[in-house]
Design a protein around this motif. Structure first.
Motif, mmCIF file in Angstrom:
data_model
loop_
_atom_site.group_PDB
_atom_site.id
_atom_site.type_symbol
_atom_site.label_atom_id
_atom_site.label_comp_id
_atom_site.label_asym_id
_atom_site.label_seq_id
_atom_site.Cartn_x
_atom_site.Cartn_y
_atom_site.Cartn_z
ATOM 1 N N PRO A 157 -13.454 31.686 -14.901
ATOM 2 C CA PRO A 157 -13.567 30.490 -14.065
ATOM 3 C C PRO A 157 -14.966 29.895 -14.097
ATOM 4 C CG PRO A 157 -13.510 32.475 -12.719
ATOM 5 C CD PRO A 157 -13.183 32.894 -14.113
ATOM 6 N N GLY A 158 -15.025 28.570 -14.143
ATOM 7 C CA GLY A 158 -16.294 27.870 -14.129
ATOM 8 C C GLY A 158 -16.441 26.969 -12.931
ATOM 9 N N ALA A 159 -15.375 26.906 -12.109
ATOM 10 C CA ALA A 159 -15.401 26.070 -10.918
ATOM 11 C C ALA A 159 -14.556 26.732 -9.843
ATOM 12 C CB ALA A 159 -14.859 24.677 -11.230
ATOM 13 N N ILE A 160 -14.790 26.344 -8.604
ATOM 14 C CA ILE A 160 -14.049 26.923 -7.486
ATOM 15 C C ILE A 160 -12.547 26.736 -7.662
ATOM 16 C CG2 ILE A 160 -13.607 26.624 -5.016
ATOM 17 C CD1 ILE A 160 -16.593 26.096 -4.669
ATOM 18 N N THR A 161 -12.157 25.618 -8.225
ATOM 19 C CA THR A 161 -10.735 25.321 -8.387
ATOM 20 C C THR A 161 -10.081 26.139 -9.488
ATOM 21 O OG1 THR A 161 -11.362 23.463 -9.794
ATOM 22 C CG2 THR A 161 -10.938 22.994 -7.472
ATOM 23 N N ASP A 162 -10.868 26.898 -10.256
ATOM 24 C CA ASP A 162 -10.306 27.725 -11.327
ATOM 25 C C ASP A 162 -9.706 29.025 -10.807
ATOM 26 O OD1 ASP A 162 -11.044 25.879 -13.187
ATOM 27 O OD2 ASP A 162 -12.865 26.929 -13.826
ATOM 28 N N VAL A 163 -9.882 29.332 -9.528
ATOM 29 C CA VAL A 163 -9.369 30.554 -8.928
ATOM 30 C C VAL A 163 -8.270 30.193 -7.938
ATOM 31 C CG1 VAL A 163 -9.959 32.635 -7.622
ATOM 32 C CG2 VAL A 163 -11.616 31.645 -9.199
ATOM 33 N N ASP B 193 -1.221 27.872 -1.872
ATOM 34 C CA ASP B 193 -2.544 28.322 -2.312
ATOM 35 C C ASP B 193 -3.458 28.418 -1.088
ATOM 36 O OD1 ASP B 193 -4.852 28.973 -3.618
ATOM 37 O OD2 ASP B 193 -5.003 27.122 -4.785
ATOM 38 N N VAL B 194 -3.870 29.645 -0.756
ATOM 39 C CA VAL B 194 -4.725 29.871 0.407
ATOM 40 C C VAL B 194 -6.146 30.251 -0.002
ATOM 41 C CG1 VAL B 194 -2.804 30.491 1.906
ATOM 42 C CG2 VAL B 194 -3.968 32.281 0.612
ATOM 43 N N TRP B 195 -6.507 29.996 -1.272
ATOM 44 C CA TRP B 195 -7.848 30.322 -1.754
ATOM 45 C C TRP B 195 -8.922 29.572 -0.959
ATOM 46 C CZ3 TRP B 195 -10.775 33.651 -3.913
ATOM 47 C CH2 TRP B 195 -11.964 33.306 -4.564
ATOM 48 N N TRP C 38 -9.991 31.308 2.190
ATOM 49 C CA TRP C 38 -10.952 32.396 1.994
ATOM 50 C C TRP C 38 -12.343 31.830 1.717
ATOM 51 C CZ3 TRP C 38 -14.224 34.029 -1.892
ATOM 52 C CH2 TRP C 38 -14.842 35.267 -1.666
ATOM 53 N N LEU C 39 -12.412 30.767 0.901
ATOM 54 C CA LEU C 39 -13.703 30.152 0.624
ATOM 55 C C LEU C 39 -14.368 29.662 1.908
ATOM 56 C CD1 LEU C 39 -12.997 28.039 -2.586
ATOM 57 C CD2 LEU C 39 -14.427 30.077 -2.423
ATOM 58 N N ASN C 40 -13.571 29.080 2.804
ATOM 59 C CA ASN C 40 -14.122 28.598 4.065
ATOM 60 C C ASN C 40 -14.678 29.750 4.893
ATOM 61 O OD1 ASN C 40 -13.366 26.006 3.355
ATOM 62 N ND2 ASN C 40 -11.478 26.047 4.546
ATOM 63 N N ALA C 41 -13.948 30.865 4.910
ATOM 64 C CA ALA C 41 -14.411 32.026 5.653
ATOM 65 C C ALA C 41 -15.683 32.602 5.038
ATOM 66 C CB ALA C 41 -13.315 33.089 5.699
ATOM 67 N N HIS C 42 -15.713 32.646 3.703
ATOM 68 C CA HIS C 42 -16.903 33.163 3.024
ATOM 69 C C HIS C 42 -18.109 32.264 3.292
ATOM 70 C CE1 HIS C 42 -19.688 34.121 -0.225
ATOM 71 N NE2 HIS C 42 -19.044 35.284 -0.383
ATOM 72 N N GLN C 43 -17.902 30.960 3.241
ATOM 73 C CA GLN C 43 -19.007 30.031 3.471
ATOM 74 C C GLN C 43 -19.517 30.152 4.909
ATOM 75 O OE1 GLN C 43 -18.246 25.751 3.370
ATOM 76 N NE2 GLN C 43 -20.113 25.488 2.184
ATOM 77 N N ALA D 246 -19.551 32.774 6.688
ATOM 78 C CA ALA D 246 -20.277 34.032 6.848
ATOM 79 C C ALA D 246 -21.571 34.074 6.049
ATOM 80 C CB ALA D 246 -19.372 35.196 6.450
ATOM 81 N N TYR D 247 -21.552 33.479 4.830
ATOM 82 C CA TYR D 247 -22.688 33.649 3.917
ATOM 83 C C TYR D 247 -23.341 32.339 3.481
ATOM 84 C CZ TYR D 247 -20.698 38.309 3.657
ATOM 85 O OH TYR D 247 -20.209 39.554 3.978
ATOM 86 N N PHE D 248 -22.789 31.196 3.940
ATOM 87 C CA PHE D 248 -23.410 29.888 3.738
ATOM 88 C C PHE D 248 -23.367 29.402 2.289
ATOM 89 C CE2 PHE D 248 -25.651 32.171 7.158
ATOM 90 C CZ PHE D 248 -25.174 31.436 8.231
ATOM 91 N N TRP D 249 -22.444 29.918 1.484
ATOM 92 C CA TRP D 249 -22.243 29.403 0.134
ATOM 93 C C TRP D 249 -20.839 29.762 -0.326
ATOM 94 C CZ3 TRP D 249 -21.668 32.946 -4.038
ATOM 95 C CH2 TRP D 249 -21.928 34.275 -3.721
ATOM 96 N N LYS D 250 -20.331 29.001 -1.266
ATOM 97 C CA LYS D 250 -18.990 29.236 -1.803
ATOM 98 C C LYS D 250 -19.104 29.785 -3.219
ATOM 99 C CE LYS D 250 -16.423 25.793 0.880
ATOM 100 N NZ LYS D 250 -15.504 24.638 0.825
ATOM 101 N N PRO D 251 -18.551 30.960 -3.471
ATOM 102 C CA PRO D 251 -18.712 31.575 -4.796
ATOM 103 C C PRO D 251 -17.661 31.096 -5.792
ATOM 104 C CG PRO D 251 -17.500 33.044 -3.376
ATOM 105 C CD PRO D 251 -17.843 31.833 -2.540
ATOM 106 N N VAL D 252 -17.979 31.275 -7.045
ATOM 107 C CA VAL D 252 -16.993 31.153 -8.123
ATOM 108 C C VAL D 252 -16.791 32.568 -8.655
ATOM 109 C CG1 VAL D 252 -16.445 30.171 -10.368
ATOM 110 C CG2 VAL D 252 -17.684 28.814 -8.675
#
Length: 217
Positions: A161-167, A187-189, A192-197, A199-205
């Protein structure tokens, strides 16, 4: 690896990589907790430490019958044994003969329903492996898990994956689990991204290979 629930001394292990064809590759079994091992099927590869192996288990002991073993190889077919590994039968060779398998899921509440995931998507059988339906096409499915009410979670997406939408992280529901035509994918990805952001203030790929159900959800 897989361990027999009624006897933890019975252990199955799959060996093999994409880049070697040694005699050790295949399925091995121990009946003494790993002290000694016997090769019970040779000539199959199982992704070793390749990316596909980062997903779920490729060998599963059927929850309703510990003598029934299901194994998904790396481009060598889907296999089952009904006698604890003494004999093996290839399943749906036209569908799974070249599949790089990442995960197999059989929930005790649905013993005739089998999910298989790998490079190409997620397949389900509702008749104990007699027929199969491709329910979600993806470059790679990493892992499939289920709740006791049937709700199924599938994660995957692009292999690199190279972008958030690739997962993708799908929650699968159904009005009738015996009928794949009634399965609905959400799709509930992003959740999870919202929860991660938060908690950690960024969205991972990420590849997102880790997925399980704790305390049945």
């Amino acid at each position: 690896m897989a361990i027999a629930p009624s006897n933890p001394d019975i252990v199955y292990q799959c060996l093999g990589t994409s880049y070697e064809s040694t005699s050790e590759r295949g399925i091995w079994k121990s009946t003494d907790g790993g002290t000694t091992w016997t090769q019970i099927k040779s000539g199959l590869n199982f992704s070793g430490n390749d990316e596909a192996r980062w997903g779920g288990e490729c060998i599963v002991i059927h929850p309703a019958n510990e003598n029934e073993i299901w194994v998904g190889s790396r481009a060598g077919g889907l296999w089952k044994s009904l006698d604890a590994g003494s004999n093996w039968t290839q399943v749906a060779a036209a569908t799974f003969g070249t599949l790089v398998t990442s995960t197999i899921c059989i929930h005790p509440s649905f013993p005739d329903q089998i999910w298989v995931g790998g490079e190409g998507g997620a397949w389900v059988s509702t008749d104990h492996g007699a027929t199969w339906t491709l329910k979600q096409s993806m470059a790679r499915v990493w892992r499939i898990v289920r709740k006791s009410n049937g709700t199924t979670f599938i994660n995957g997406g692009n292999a690199s994956p190279g972008a958030i939408t690739d997962v993708k992280l799908y929650r699968v529901t159904a009005s009738d689990w015996a009928s794949p035509a009634t399965y609905a994918f959400t799709d509930v990805w992003q959740n999870w991204l919202n929860a991660h952001q938060a908690a950690y203030f960024w969205k991972p790929v990420e590849y997102n290979p880790g997925l399980t159900v704790l305390a049945d959800g």
